[in-house]
Design an enzyme around this catalytic site. Structure first.
Site, PDB file in Angstrom:
ATOM      1  N   ASP A  15       0.865  -1.173   0.000  1.00 37.78           N
ATOM      2  CA  ASP A  15       0.000   0.000   0.000  1.00 37.78           C
ATOM      3  C   ASP A  15       0.904   1.225   0.000  1.00 37.78           C
ATOM      4  O   ASP A  15       1.793   1.341   0.846  1.00 37.78           O
ATOM      5  CB  ASP A  15      -0.895  -0.001   1.243  1.00 37.78           C
ATOM      6  CG  ASP A  15      -1.854   1.164   1.249  1.00 37.78           C
ATOM      7  OD1 ASP A  15      -2.929   1.046   0.628  1.00 37.78           O
ATOM      8  OD2 ASP A  15      -1.535   2.193   1.872  1.00 37.78           O
ATOM      9  N   ASN A  23      -2.809  12.892  -4.894  1.00 36.51           N
ATOM     10  CA  ASN A  23      -4.115  13.158  -5.515  1.00 36.51           C
ATOM     11  C   ASN A  23      -4.664  14.519  -5.095  1.00 36.51           C
ATOM     12  O   ASN A  23      -5.171  15.271  -5.931  1.00 36.51           O
ATOM     13  CB  ASN A  23      -5.127  12.071  -5.150  1.00 36.51           C
ATOM     14  CG  ASN A  23      -5.075  10.898  -6.094  1.00 36.51           C
ATOM     15  OD1 ASN A  23      -4.600  10.993  -7.220  1.00 36.51           O
ATOM     16  ND2 ASN A  23      -5.564   9.770  -5.629  1.00 36.51           N
ATOM     17  N   HIS A  28      -5.933  13.963  -9.740  1.00 37.49           N
ATOM     18  CA  HIS A  28      -6.039  12.523  -9.994  1.00 37.49           C
ATOM     19  C   HIS A  28      -5.251  12.080 -11.224  1.00 37.49           C
ATOM     20  O   HIS A  28      -4.789  10.944 -11.293  1.00 37.49           O
ATOM     21  CB  HIS A  28      -7.506  12.108 -10.109  1.00 37.49           C
ATOM     22  CG  HIS A  28      -8.222  12.222  -8.803  1.00 37.49           C
ATOM     23  ND1 HIS A  28      -8.113  11.272  -7.825  1.00 37.49           N
ATOM     24  CD2 HIS A  28      -9.032  13.189  -8.309  1.00 37.49           C
ATOM     25  CE1 HIS A  28      -8.821  11.637  -6.765  1.00 37.49           C
ATOM     26  NE2 HIS A  28      -9.393  12.802  -7.039  1.00 37.49           N
ATOM     27  N   ASP A  32      -2.821   9.024 -11.109  1.00 40.19           N
ATOM     28  CA  ASP A  32      -2.887   7.883 -12.030  1.00 40.19           C
ATOM     29  C   ASP A  32      -1.526   7.601 -12.658  1.00 40.19           C
ATOM     30  O   ASP A  32      -1.119   6.451 -12.800  1.00 40.19           O
ATOM     31  CB  ASP A  32      -3.917   8.134 -13.130  1.00 40.19           C
ATOM     32  CG  ASP A  32      -5.347   8.075 -12.610  1.00 40.19           C
ATOM     33  OD1 ASP A  32      -5.565   7.568 -11.486  1.00 40.19           O
ATOM     34  OD2 ASP A  32      -6.246   8.541 -13.333  1.00 40.19           O
ATOM     35  N   ASP A  58      -4.441   2.320  -4.433  1.00 41.66           N
ATOM     36  CA  ASP A  58      -2.979   2.277  -4.386  1.00 41.66           C
ATOM     37  C   ASP A  58      -2.481   1.003  -3.709  1.00 41.66           C
ATOM     38  O   ASP A  58      -1.422   0.980  -3.101  1.00 41.66           O
ATOM     39  CB  ASP A  58      -2.433   3.519  -3.679  1.00 41.66           C
ATOM     40  CG  ASP A  58      -2.915   3.638  -2.240  1.00 41.66           C
ATOM     41  OD1 ASP A  58      -3.978   3.073  -1.910  1.00 41.66           O
ATOM     42  OD2 ASP A  58      -2.237   4.299  -1.441  1.00 41.66           O
TER      43      ASP A  58
END
Length: 148
Positions: A15, A23, A28, A32, A58
């Site tokens: 994680d 973000n 975003h 990404d 994530d």
């Protein structure tokens, strides 16, 4: 899906730490891109017979079907050491991306469920998160619980 044997296997649950910051601060689209770049690093650091998957958001999983226990922990640590220089920005000290990695050492058997692998490795990953992030914690399946 698994080859059934009494050999021990490893599952790693990764994680990204502080991903929400990327973000929120950069949008975003940048988040990404970061996920794609992170996935590429994971691909480069895994072997052909390892299984790599993005679980969502994530979070990623790596199954290491044939690797000694010490090597699995070492592989997770190597991933962490690669992340910080690869995913840091000099212009933004808060963009210090790292990962929390939970590992689970298990024995393949018919009654084993994929959800059990995720549960145990996820619990190990959250132990890392609670202790300050950017680390590795591996738990071992208890052989008496597995009936072995």
């Amino acid at each position: 899906m698994f080859f059934y044997s009494t050999k021990r296997r490893r599952a790693l649950y990764l994680d990204l730490d502080n991903f929400k910051y990327v973000n929120d601060a950069y949008g975003h689209q940048e988040g990404d891109k970061l996920l794609r770049d992170f996935a590429e690093v994971l691909k480069q650091k895994t072997r052909r017979n390892d299984w790599l998957a993005r679980l969502g958001g994530d979070e990623f999983a790596i199954f290491l079907p044939v690797v000694p226990e010490e090597e699995a922990t070492g592989k997770a640590q190597e991933l962490l050491e690669t992340l910080i220089p690869t995913f840091s920005r000099d212009d933004d000290p808060e963009w210090s991306l790292s990962a929390s990695v939970g590992g689970y050492l298990f024995t393949v058997r018919e009654e084993l469920k994929l959800s059990d692998l995720f549960l145990h490795s996820d619990e190990a990953m959250y132990r890392v998160k609670r202790s300050g992030k950017n680390g590795v914690y591996v738990v071992k399946e208890k052989l008496d619980e597995a009936g072995l």
